[in-house]
Design an enzyme around this catalytic site. Sequence first.
Site, mmCIF file in Angstrom:
data_model
loop_
_atom_site.group_PDB
_atom_site.id
_atom_site.type_symbol
_atom_site.label_atom_id
_atom_site.label_comp_id
_atom_site.label_asym_id
_atom_site.label_seq_id
_atom_site.Cartn_x
_atom_site.Cartn_y
_atom_site.Cartn_z
ATOM 1 N N ASP A 50 -5.392 13.318 9.188
ATOM 2 C CA ASP A 50 -5.166 11.958 8.698
ATOM 3 C C ASP A 50 -3.657 11.737 8.524
ATOM 4 O O ASP A 50 -2.939 12.606 8.033
ATOM 5 C CB ASP A 50 -5.886 11.750 7.360
ATOM 6 C CG ASP A 50 -6.010 10.281 7.002
ATOM 7 O OD1 ASP A 50 -7.141 9.760 7.007
ATOM 8 O OD2 ASP A 50 -4.963 9.637 6.732
ATOM 9 N N ILE A 51 -3.203 10.552 8.915
ATOM 10 C CA ILE A 51 -1.770 10.244 8.867
ATOM 11 C C ILE A 51 -1.269 10.096 7.421
ATOM 12 O O ILE A 51 -0.082 10.303 7.153
ATOM 13 C CB ILE A 51 -1.472 8.985 9.727
ATOM 14 C CG1 ILE A 51 -0.050 8.965 10.216
ATOM 15 C CG2 ILE A 51 -1.827 7.701 8.999
ATOM 16 C CD1 ILE A 51 0.206 7.968 11.334
ATOM 17 N N GLY A 68 -14.354 0.791 1.069
ATOM 18 C CA GLY A 68 -12.974 1.194 1.312
ATOM 19 C C GLY A 68 -12.661 1.513 2.759
ATOM 20 O O GLY A 68 -11.642 2.143 3.064
ATOM 21 N N GLN A 69 -13.521 1.063 3.692
ATOM 22 C CA GLN A 69 -13.261 1.331 5.113
ATOM 23 C C GLN A 69 -12.127 0.448 5.613
ATOM 24 O O GLN A 69 -12.122 -0.764 5.375
ATOM 25 C CB GLN A 69 -14.530 1.079 5.942
ATOM 26 C CG GLN A 69 -14.363 1.493 7.399
ATOM 27 C CD GLN A 69 -15.661 1.386 8.198
ATOM 28 O OE1 GLN A 69 -16.693 0.921 7.686
ATOM 29 N NE2 GLN A 69 -15.606 1.806 9.453
ATOM 30 N N HIS A 75 -16.043 7.152 11.165
ATOM 31 C CA HIS A 75 -15.381 8.457 11.046
ATOM 32 C C HIS A 75 -15.796 9.137 9.761
ATOM 33 O O HIS A 75 -16.124 8.482 8.770
ATOM 34 C CB HIS A 75 -13.856 8.311 11.100
ATOM 35 C CG HIS A 75 -13.314 7.297 10.145
ATOM 36 N ND1 HIS A 75 -13.361 5.942 10.393
ATOM 37 C CD2 HIS A 75 -12.730 7.426 8.933
ATOM 38 C CE1 HIS A 75 -12.832 5.289 9.389
ATOM 39 N NE2 HIS A 75 -12.446 6.164 8.469
ATOM 40 N N ASN A 116 -16.546 6.210 4.366
ATOM 41 C CA ASN A 116 -16.333 4.891 3.765
ATOM 42 C C ASN A 116 -16.986 3.846 4.671
ATOM 43 O O ASN A 116 -16.826 3.897 5.895
ATOM 44 C CB ASN A 116 -14.835 4.607 3.626
ATOM 45 C CG ASN A 116 -14.161 5.570 2.662
ATOM 46 O OD1 ASN A 116 -14.756 5.988 1.669
ATOM 47 N ND2 ASN A 116 -12.921 5.937 2.951
ATOM 48 N N HIS A 154 -14.453 11.690 6.848
ATOM 49 C CA HIS A 154 -13.291 12.352 6.244
ATOM 50 C C HIS A 154 -13.715 13.738 5.773
ATOM 51 O O HIS A 154 -14.744 13.872 5.098
ATOM 52 C CB HIS A 154 -12.806 11.602 4.996
ATOM 53 C CG HIS A 154 -12.251 10.241 5.241
ATOM 54 N ND1 HIS A 154 -10.893 9.988 5.252
ATOM 55 C CD2 HIS A 154 -12.859 9.049 5.463
ATOM 56 C CE1 HIS A 154 -10.694 8.685 5.461
ATOM 57 N NE2 HIS A 154 -11.872 8.098 5.589
HETATM 58 P P1 5GP Z 1 -11.024 4.572 6.128
HETATM 59 O O1 5GP Z 1 -10.184 3.913 5.068
HETATM 60 O O2 5GP Z 1 -11.397 3.580 7.214
HETATM 61 O O3 5GP Z 1 -12.198 5.327 5.610
HETATM 62 O O4 5GP Z 1 -10.101 5.695 6.785
HETATM 63 C C1 5GP Z 1 -9.160 5.417 7.744
HETATM 64 C C2 5GP Z 1 -8.183 6.565 7.706
HETATM 65 O O5 5GP Z 1 -7.453 6.559 8.903
HETATM 66 C C3 5GP Z 1 -7.178 6.477 6.552
HETATM 67 O O6 5GP Z 1 -7.287 7.619 5.730
HETATM 68 C C4 5GP Z 1 -5.832 6.401 7.262
HETATM 69 O O7 5GP Z 1 -4.818 7.137 6.618
HETATM 70 C C5 5GP Z 1 -6.145 6.960 8.640
HETATM 71 N N1 5GP Z 1 -5.339 6.421 9.715
HETATM 72 C C6 5GP Z 1 -5.046 5.109 9.940
HETATM 73 N N2 5GP Z 1 -4.295 4.984 11.051
HETATM 74 C C7 5GP Z 1 -4.123 6.237 11.541
HETATM 75 C C8 5GP Z 1 -3.415 6.755 12.682
HETATM 76 O O8 5GP Z 1 -2.816 6.033 13.477
HETATM 77 N N3 5GP Z 1 -3.454 8.107 12.857
HETATM 78 C C9 5GP Z 1 -4.112 8.939 11.986
HETATM 79 N N4 5GP Z 1 -4.072 10.241 12.257
HETATM 80 N N5 5GP Z 1 -4.779 8.483 10.909
HETATM 81 C C10 5GP Z 1 -4.780 7.150 10.693
#
Ligand code: 5GP
Length: 114
Positions: free
Chosen positions: A30-31, A93-94, A100, A87, A102
């Site tokens: 994760d970034i 919180g998505q 995906h 999420n 986590h």
């Molecule tokens: P969500 O909030 O949808 O459950 O998770 C999305 C996740 O994707 C977040 O934790 C966010 O930091 C990660 N993320 C968003 N953009 C990128 C990216 O360009 N590269 C990577 N490696 N992670 C990303």
Amino acid sequence: MKNCIFCKIISGDLPSSKVFEDETCVAFKDIHPQAPFHVLIVPREHFDSLDKAEEKHKETLGHLLLTAAEIARREGFSQKGYRVVINTNADGGQTVFHLHVHLLAGRIFVFPPG
Ligand code: 5GP
Ligand code: ZN
């Protein structure tokens, strides 16, 4: 899917730090990590969220969870433990609408999460 950040990572159009891949999924760091170890396990097939999952995704969903456990095992987190999160939609919180999982590890997690 066009304009999907995770589809672009899977195709290699965007860079990522991959930790695992097979014919069904790709896992990468994760970034913005929320734990010392934080990876996203992403199916190669695009579907928006758990809310959009269908009967045909059953095997893929199971595969994502088994992959999370396998990566945790490989990284040495099995015994201490880890957190697996999906999420879903706005209240969940998505923020990226390509389903995906986590996998977070390396610290203690509380429940319920915020
Ligand atoms: P969500 O909030 O949808 O459950 O998770 C999305 C996740 O994707 C977040 O934790 C966010 O930091 C990660 N993320 C968003 N953009 C990128 C990216 O360009 N590269 C990577 N490696 N992670 C990303
Ligand atoms: Zn996608």
